[in-house]
Structures are given as structure tokens and as C-alpha cells.
Design an enzyme around this catalytic site. Structure first.
Site, mmCIF file in Angstrom:
data_model
loop_
_atom_site.group_PDB
_atom_site.id
_atom_site.type_symbol
_atom_site.label_atom_id
_atom_site.label_comp_id
_atom_site.label_asym_id
_atom_site.label_seq_id
_atom_site.Cartn_x
_atom_site.Cartn_y
_atom_site.Cartn_z
ATOM 1 N N LYS A 104 0.819 -1.212 0.000
ATOM 2 C CA LYS A 104 0.000 0.000 0.000
ATOM 3 C C LYS A 104 0.852 1.261 0.000
ATOM 4 O O LYS A 104 0.363 2.353 0.268
ATOM 5 C CB LYS A 104 -0.919 -0.002 1.230
ATOM 6 C CG LYS A 104 -1.830 -1.225 1.320
ATOM 7 C CD LYS A 104 -2.551 -1.309 2.648
ATOM 8 C CE LYS A 104 -3.248 -2.653 2.797
ATOM 9 N NZ LYS A 104 -3.840 -2.839 4.134
ATOM 10 N N ARG A 159 -12.387 -5.349 13.219
ATOM 11 C CA ARG A 159 -12.832 -4.757 11.962
ATOM 12 C C ARG A 159 -14.176 -5.371 11.571
ATOM 13 O O ARG A 159 -14.406 -6.565 11.806
ATOM 14 C CB ARG A 159 -11.833 -5.046 10.823
ATOM 15 C CG ARG A 159 -10.428 -4.545 11.069
ATOM 16 C CD ARG A 159 -10.316 -3.046 10.881
ATOM 17 N NE ARG A 159 -8.949 -2.579 11.009
ATOM 18 C CZ ARG A 159 -8.465 -1.977 12.106
ATOM 19 N NH1 ARG A 159 -9.228 -1.791 13.152
ATOM 20 N NH2 ARG A 159 -7.221 -1.562 12.143
#
Length: 287
Positions: free
Chosen positions: A58, A277
Site C-alpha cells: 500500500k 474490523r
DNA sequence: AAGAGGCCCTGATAGC
DNA sequence: TGCTATCAGGGCCTCT
């Protein structure tokens, strides 16, 4: 939000724009990011020429002919905007802030080239910029990260090394960047749906064919996301990952209470917290 | 020492 | 209308 595919899409458009261009000037509007922008940051960028923009996981990597690198991580809410400067005088005034493309708040860094500038915006400040002085340090910087999903190293024997006697849930494993790097929460959900694996499944209970399936589906899901997102960008518009085409194609993410999209399955998608999450899945066809 | 959970941060949204 | 609570989730950290 920005996972590997979104970052790759930003990389492609950024590379087209700034390759072979020289950094004319850098303006720091707000130093407060995850890593505080150091005082000498400006100096390290100005007058350097971009050879290309690459990426690992990323992380965006601006490569300079001078042999050093600028790493950019978008965190949760980082976006890069291209602002055209119509007049040279705009280097010293703020008229370009009237651009409808540019947010009014949270602009942190501007990198100015001839005729345009890129502006880094990040409301939540989870992103960062970091200068790396040479190739060796760049390698070291990513040493703690696992291979990308597309890497040949991300194969069955590698996968199996991670699953012996482990009590972890598969969802937790595939968002672990030390295992495989680039997959975040959204695509983890999508990959497991495609693989028909329940995110709560303990990794020590995974069959070999299920591991293989996760490996190939990781590649498939990310590659498709890049293709779809890539085709939707033109020029250099707002690089917010959600503007790409992929969000309409989510099979499970954000679809709590809606019908499972698998043919013949009549269940509804549920949402549970796994590894802190939100995790979306079909409890019927994901075993 | 693996695994669970907290923290950083702001904006959007829900509920009262 | 205005307040408070909750959620978003990448990466890193601490605690058990």
C-alpha cells in the site's frame, strides 16, 4: 480504504503525470501526519527529478534520478489531487484554492512542478511521507512485510508454514501484512466470499485446497479491482479509491442484511467484528 | 509468545 | 437545534 488496488490506481495516474518532471518547490501546510514531517523534508525533495512512481503493497514510492526515494502511505483517508497552475504567479498566491477539486481543509503537502502541483490531503492524518536515501534502505524499509498477493512467493508451501498449530481466524491472517501485504479489510471480505470460506474459520482447520483457493482468489479479486478502478480514472481526478468502479461490485462488504449474491443461496449477509474490523459474510455458503 | 484489544485522528451519521 | 455516541479501518503498540 486505500488497499493495494486503490494505491496501484493512484500510482498509475501519478506516474503518468510526474515521470521525468522536476520538483520545483515544496510547501508544507501541516506537518502533523502519522510520522511528523521533518524540517528538512522540503530540502530533500526540491530540485530533484522523478524517474518513475512505483509501489510496494500500500506504499507509493516516488523514485528520483538522484538515487533516493519518497514513500507515501495514504493511511485511511489520504488523497492526492492534481491542481493545474494557470499562471506562474500562482506559485505565490492562493487562487488555486478555488479549484472545486481541492478540499478546503486538511491539505498537508504541496509538491509543485511546472504548470501543476500535487496536493496531499488527509483529514485523519493516518498517512505519511518519508524520505529514503538509497536502494538498500528501501529494501530494509519493507523487510517486515510479507510478499504481495501477486508474488510467486505467495504460494501453497508459504501458506502452510503459517498455519501449523495456529488458533487464528483466517480473516485475521489475510489482513496481517506480515503474512501477505496489500490486502485490507474490504478485500479480505471479498476474497473469503469468493473462496467460500467463513472468516471465523480457524487456520489450522483449513484444507489444502482451501488454502490454494484463498491464494488464487486473492490474486483474482485484487487484479479485477485494479482493472475496474483503472478503467474508470481519466487524467488525474480525485484519487479517492471509492470513486473507482469496484464499490458497486462488492459481493459482501457493506451489504449487511442484503441477499447473498451467490446463485441458489437464499441467505442474507451478516456483519460481525473480527480483529476489531467489520466483517461481512454469508454464514450459509461460507463454510 | 500468540492473539486480543487499544490507540492515533476527523467526519458522517444516528439517536435523543 | 445541538449535544453525545458510534463507526470507519491501516499500522503499530501494549497487555495478558
Amino acid at each position: 480504504m486505500p488497499e493495494l488496488p486503490e494505491v496501484e490506481i493512484v500510482r498509475q495516474s501519478l506516474d503518468k503525470k510526474i515521470r521525468q518532471k522536476k520538483v520545483k518547490k515544496v510547501i508544507i501546510r501541516n506537518r502533523n501526519l502519522r510520522i511528523k514531517i521533518p524540517i528538512n523534508f522540503k530540502k530533500k525533495l526540491e530540485n530533484k527529478k522523478v524517474s518513475k512512481v512505483s509501489r510496494f503493497s500500500k506504499y507509493l514510492i516516488i523514485n528520483f534520478y538522484e538515487g533516493d526515494f519518497c514513500i507515501i502511505h495514504l493511511g485511511m483517508s489520504g488523497t492526492i489531487h492534481l491542481i493545474r497552475d494557470n499562471f506562474k504567479s500562482s506559485l505565490t498566491n492562493l487562487s488555486f484554492y478555488n479549484s472545486p477539486l481541492l478540499p478546503k481543509k486538511h491539505n498537508h503537502i504541496e509538491i509543485i512542478f511546472d504548470e501543476f502541483r500535487i496536493v496531499y490531503n488527509d483529514p485523519r492524518r493516518f498517512g505519511f511521507f518519508q524520505m529514503i536515501k538509497n536502494n538498500l534502505d528501501l529494501k530494509k524499509r519493507f523487510l517486515h512485510l510479507g510478499p504481495e498477493p501477486f508474488d510467486k512467493k505467495f504460494n501453497l508451501s508459504f501458506f502452510k508454514k503459517f498455519i501449523t498449530k495456529k488458533n487464528r481466524k483466517i480473516k485475521d491472517l489475510i489482513i496481517d501484512q506480515k503474512f501477505v501485504s496489500g490486502i485490507g479489510n474490504i478485500y479480505a471480505n471479498e476474497i473469503l466470499f469468493l473462496s467460500k470460506i467463513n472468516p471465523n474459520k480457524k487456520i489450522r482447520l483449513l484444507k489444502e485446497d482451501q488454502c490454494s483457493r484463498i491464494i488464487s482468489d486473492s490474486k483474482r479479486v485484487l487484479q479485477k479491482a485494479i482493472k475496474d478502478g483503472g478503467s474508470s480514472i481519466r487524467d488525474f481526478k480525485n484519487t479517492d479509491g471509492n470513486k473507482g468502479g469496484f464499490q458497486d461490485k462488492f459481493k459482501v462488504y457493506g451489504r449487511e442484511g442484503l441477499n447473498c449474491k451467490r446463485k441458489g443461496c437464499e441467505s442474507i449477509i451478516i456483519k460481525r467484528m473480527i480483529s476489531n474490523r467489520s466483517t461481512f459474510f454469508c454464514n450459509t455458503c461460507q463454510k
